[in-house]
Structure formats: structure tokens, C-alpha cells
Scaffold this motif. Structure first.
Motif, PDB file in Angstrom:
ATOM      1  N   GLU A  19      10.131  79.895  68.251  1.00 15.75           N
ATOM      2  CA  GLU A  19      11.069  80.438  69.218  1.00 15.75           C
ATOM      3  C   GLU A  19      10.638  80.084  70.633  1.00 15.75           C
ATOM      4  N   SER A  20      11.610  79.751  71.452  1.00 18.23           N
ATOM      5  CA  SER A  20      11.428  79.534  72.887  1.00 18.23           C
ATOM      6  C   SER A  20      10.536  78.344  73.220  1.00 18.23           C
ATOM      7  N   LEU A  21      10.328  77.421  72.274  1.00 23.02           N
ATOM      8  CA  LEU A  21       9.575  76.212  72.573  1.00 23.02           C
ATOM      9  C   LEU A  21      10.529  75.110  73.018  1.00 23.02           C
ATOM     10  N   PRO A  22      10.083  74.251  73.941  1.00 23.07           N
ATOM     11  CA  PRO A  22      10.891  73.068  74.266  1.00 23.07           C
ATOM     12  C   PRO A  22      11.157  72.247  73.007  1.00 23.07           C
ATOM     13  N   LEU A  23      12.330  71.658  72.930  1.00 17.75           N
ATOM     14  CA  LEU A  23      12.741  70.903  71.746  1.00 17.75           C
ATOM     15  C   LEU A  23      12.724  69.405  72.040  1.00 17.75           C
ATOM     16  N   LEU A  24      12.029  68.648  71.194  1.00 13.64           N
ATOM     17  CA  LEU A  24      12.041  67.194  71.241  1.00 13.64           C
ATOM     18  C   LEU A  24      12.780  66.685  70.023  1.00 13.64           C
ATOM     19  N   VAL A  25      13.828  65.896  70.251  1.00 11.74           N
ATOM     20  CA  VAL A  25      14.657  65.358  69.173  1.00 11.74           C
ATOM     21  C   VAL A  25      14.352  63.873  69.017  1.00 11.74           C
ATOM     22  N   LEU A  26      14.050  63.450  67.782  1.00  8.35           N
ATOM     23  CA  LEU A  26      13.693  62.068  67.477  1.00  8.35           C
ATOM     24  C   LEU A  26      14.874  61.340  66.858  1.00  8.35           C
ATOM     25  N   LEU A  27      15.189  60.154  67.397  1.00  6.71           N
ATOM     26  CA  LEU A  27      16.317  59.343  66.933  1.00  6.71           C
ATOM     27  C   LEU A  27      15.781  57.980  66.511  1.00  6.71           C
ATOM     28  N   HIS A  28      15.800  57.718  65.212  1.00  3.44           N
ATOM     29  CA  HIS A  28      15.189  56.517  64.650  1.00  3.44           C
ATOM     30  C   HIS A  28      16.004  55.261  64.948  1.00  3.44           C
ATOM     31  N   GLY A  29      15.454  54.117  64.547  1.00  2.77           N
ATOM     32  CA  GLY A  29      16.113  52.844  64.765  1.00  2.77           C
ATOM     33  C   GLY A  29      16.978  52.404  63.598  1.00  2.77           C
ATOM     34  N   TYR A  30      17.609  51.261  63.766  1.00  2.00           N
ATOM     35  CA  TYR A  30      18.515  50.680  62.765  1.00  2.00           C
ATOM     36  C   TYR A  30      17.765  50.350  61.479  1.00  2.00           C
ATOM     37  N   GLY A  31      18.369  50.710  60.348  1.00  3.01           N
ATOM     38  CA  GLY A  31      17.777  50.400  59.049  1.00  3.01           C
ATOM     39  C   GLY A  31      16.662  51.327  58.644  1.00  3.01           C
ATOM     40  N   SER A  32      16.464  52.402  59.389  1.00  2.00           N
ATOM     41  CA  SER A  32      15.427  53.380  59.064  1.00  2.00           C
ATOM     42  C   SER A  32      16.096  54.717  58.762  1.00  2.00           C
ATOM     43  N   LEU A  48       5.583  72.006  71.249  1.00  2.00           N
ATOM     44  CA  LEU A  48       6.963  71.548  71.152  1.00  2.00           C
ATOM     45  C   LEU A  48       7.498  71.818  69.751  1.00  2.00           C
ATOM     46  N   THR A  49       8.767  72.157  69.666  1.00  6.11           N
ATOM     47  CA  THR A  49       9.474  72.054  68.400  1.00  6.11           C
ATOM     48  C   THR A  49      10.017  70.636  68.300  1.00  6.11           C
ATOM     49  N   VAL A  50       9.886  70.006  67.135  1.00  6.41           N
ATOM     50  CA  VAL A  50      10.313  68.624  66.943  1.00  6.41           C
ATOM     51  C   VAL A  50      11.341  68.574  65.822  1.00  6.41           C
ATOM     52  N   ALA A  51      12.436  67.878  66.064  1.00  7.81           N
ATOM     53  CA  ALA A  51      13.461  67.668  65.041  1.00  7.81           C
ATOM     54  C   ALA A  51      13.773  66.182  64.956  1.00  7.81           C
ATOM     55  N   ALA A  52      13.728  65.625  63.751  1.00 10.41           N
ATOM     56  CA  ALA A  52      14.057  64.219  63.522  1.00 10.41           C
ATOM     57  C   ALA A  52      15.419  64.146  62.847  1.00 10.41           C
ATOM     58  N   LEU A  53      16.371  63.470  63.491  1.00  9.31           N
ATOM     59  CA  LEU A  53      17.740  63.426  62.983  1.00  9.31           C
ATOM     60  C   LEU A  53      17.997  62.149  62.189  1.00  9.31           C
ATOM     61  N   PRO A  54      18.846  62.224  61.151  1.00  9.89           N
ATOM     62  CA  PRO A  54      19.297  61.018  60.466  1.00  9.89           C
ATOM     63  C   PRO A  54      20.513  60.445  61.195  1.00  9.89           C
ATOM     64  N   ALA A  55      20.579  59.149  61.326  1.00  8.85           N
ATOM     65  CA  ALA A  55      21.781  58.528  61.881  1.00  8.85           C
ATOM     66  C   ALA A  55      22.968  58.792  60.957  1.00  8.85           C
ATOM     67  N   PRO A  56      24.186  58.797  61.501  1.00  4.08           N
ATOM     68  CA  PRO A  56      25.336  59.215  60.700  1.00  4.08           C
ATOM     69  C   PRO A  56      25.888  58.167  59.745  1.00  4.08           C
ATOM     70  N   ALA A 104      14.460  67.388  75.153  1.00  2.00           N
ATOM     71  CA  ALA A 104      14.207  65.979  75.434  1.00  2.00           C
ATOM     72  C   ALA A 104      14.555  65.167  74.191  1.00  2.00           C
ATOM     73  N   LEU A 105      14.920  63.912  74.402  1.00  2.00           N
ATOM     74  CA  LEU A 105      15.235  63.003  73.311  1.00  2.00           C
ATOM     75  C   LEU A 105      14.269  61.829  73.338  1.00  2.00           C
TER      76      LEU A 105
END
Length: 220
Positions: A19-32, A48-56, A104-105
Motif C-alpha cells: 500500500e502507498s508505494l510508488p508504482l513502476l510498470v514494466l512494458l516488454h519488447g516485441y516478441g516477448s 517500489l511496487t512493480v507490475a509487468a504487463l503483457p502486450a495486448p 513510472a513506466l
């Protein structure tokens, strides 16, 4: 106009969720996929809280992994597909990170272009961007004047031997970023389209500065 795309929320990977931590979002590259940049978590600052998203999108066969937008649109002057991916990231933030005090991204290659486009679409929400081997999409967005005034911190790292991003896009980014952000970064001698230990150390320091600036001051 590009089709609407969505992030698979069930595939998002989380680390250090608190709770209440800055959020860093990770966006991977093509083919990953979301597992790729998630492997960087041990190299990132604490607090930091870290979240790694899948591309759509699924990358076209026989390429494995996923894609933020069709790769053949890399050099198009119309950034609609990049914007559609950025809007998907922002919608995910609405649903999955509404309580994050600051965001942050960090993106690699395609993911970096989507990170910058997300910043352009919502300059008030995104507090910092790490652009690794990526580029700023051509074209003007209606929010660009506000971004120019805001001077959001952006780190741009790339290698001298990176032959994936077209030189015209590198040149465009080199002109665009200083005019629209508080830019820092480094060109790494001999680095290809990848991430080095030196680059990770620079990213760590950049994110520490963002994290420390993002934390609310303790009441005395």
C-alpha cells in the motif's frame, strides 16, 4: 484509426506489492511477454511496487511472444497503433492501479515507445519514464504542449550497435525528447538491441531519484 486493444489483467505479474508505494510498470519488447522484464526486479530499487504487463496482441507466427502493435508500423508517420496500445495501458492503470500515489513506466523497444506515448496521452498521471532502446512515435498529440511545460523526467538508454530502431526514429527521438521532457540518459558503446549491466545501474539511480522525490514527507 487503430482498433481498441486491452491488457489481459490476469497475466499481469506483481512484485513487492504494498500500500502507498510508488508504482513502476514494466512494458516488454516485441516478441516477448510479461515475464521478460520481470526478471529485472532484483536490479530495481527497493520501496517500489512493480507490475509487468503483457502486450495486448500476439506476435505473428512464427514469432513467439506478444506485440504492442504491428511491427510493420514501426516507421509509419501515423502513430495510431502506438496510441491505441498506450490507451490500453492507461485503462489498465484506471482499473488496476487507481490507488498508486505516483507512477513510472519502464519500457524496452516497442514497450518503450508505448511508455512514452502513455506519458504523452496523460502527462499528469505518469511521473517518470525509462526508455530502453525505444523511440518517441512521430506525429503530434493534443497533450504535447502540456507535456512540454511539465518537463517530466525521462531516462533514455541505447547502444551504439543497436541496428533495430531505424536511424530516422533515433534522430527524431533525439530532437523530440529534450523539447518535451527533463531528459537524462546515455549511449552505451558496443551495446546492441539489449540491456547492459551499466545501463541497469544507471536506471537504478534514475529510479531512486524518482522514488525518493515521490515519497511524501514525513510529518514532524
Amino acid at each position: 484509426m487503430a482498433d481498441t486493444v486491452e491488457i489481459d489483467r490476469s497475466a499481469v505479474r506483481w512484485a513487492r506489492r504494498g500500500e502507498s508505494l510508488p508504482l513502476l510498470v514494466l512494458l516488454h519488447g516485441y516478441g516477448s511477454d510479461e515475464r521478460d522484464l520481470f526478471s529485472l526486479v532484483p536490479f530495481l530499487p527497493e520501496g517500489l511496487t512493480v507490475a509487468a504487463l503483457p502486450a495486448p496482441l500476439s506476435a505473428p507466427w512464427p514469432m513467439p511472444g506478444r506485440s504492442w502493435y504491428p511491427i510493420e508500423e514501426l516507421e509509419r508517420r501515423d502513430p495510431a497503433s502506438v496510441t491505441a496500445a498506450a490507451d490500453a495501458v492507461l485503462r489498465w492503470l484506471d482499473a488496476g492501479a487507481a490507488d498508486a500515489p505516483t507512477i513510472a513506466l519502464l519500457g524496452f523497444s516497442q514497450g518503450a515507445s508505448v511508455a512514452l506515448q502513455s506519458l504523452r496521452r496523460d502527462p499528469e498521471r505518469i511521473a517518470a519514464v525509462v526508455n530502453l532502446s525505444g523511440y518517441a512515435a512521430p506525429g503530434e498529440l493534443t497533450e504535447d504542449p502540456a507535456l512540454r511545460l511539465r518537463r517530466t523526467p525521462v531516462f533514455w538508454g541505447r547502444g551504439t550497435n543497436d541496428d533495430v530502431i531505424p536511424p530516422a526514429l533515433v534522430a527524431h527521438t533525439a530532437q523530440w525528447l529534450p523539447d518535451h521532457s527533463e531528459l537524462s540518459g546515455r549511449v552505451y558503446q558496443g551495446l546492441t538491441h539489449s540491456v547492459s549491466e551499466d545501463e541497469l545501474a544507471d536506471v537504478h539511480r534514475f529510479l531512486e531519484r524518482w522514488r525518493d522525490g515521490a515519497r511524501p514527507q514525513a510529518e514532524g
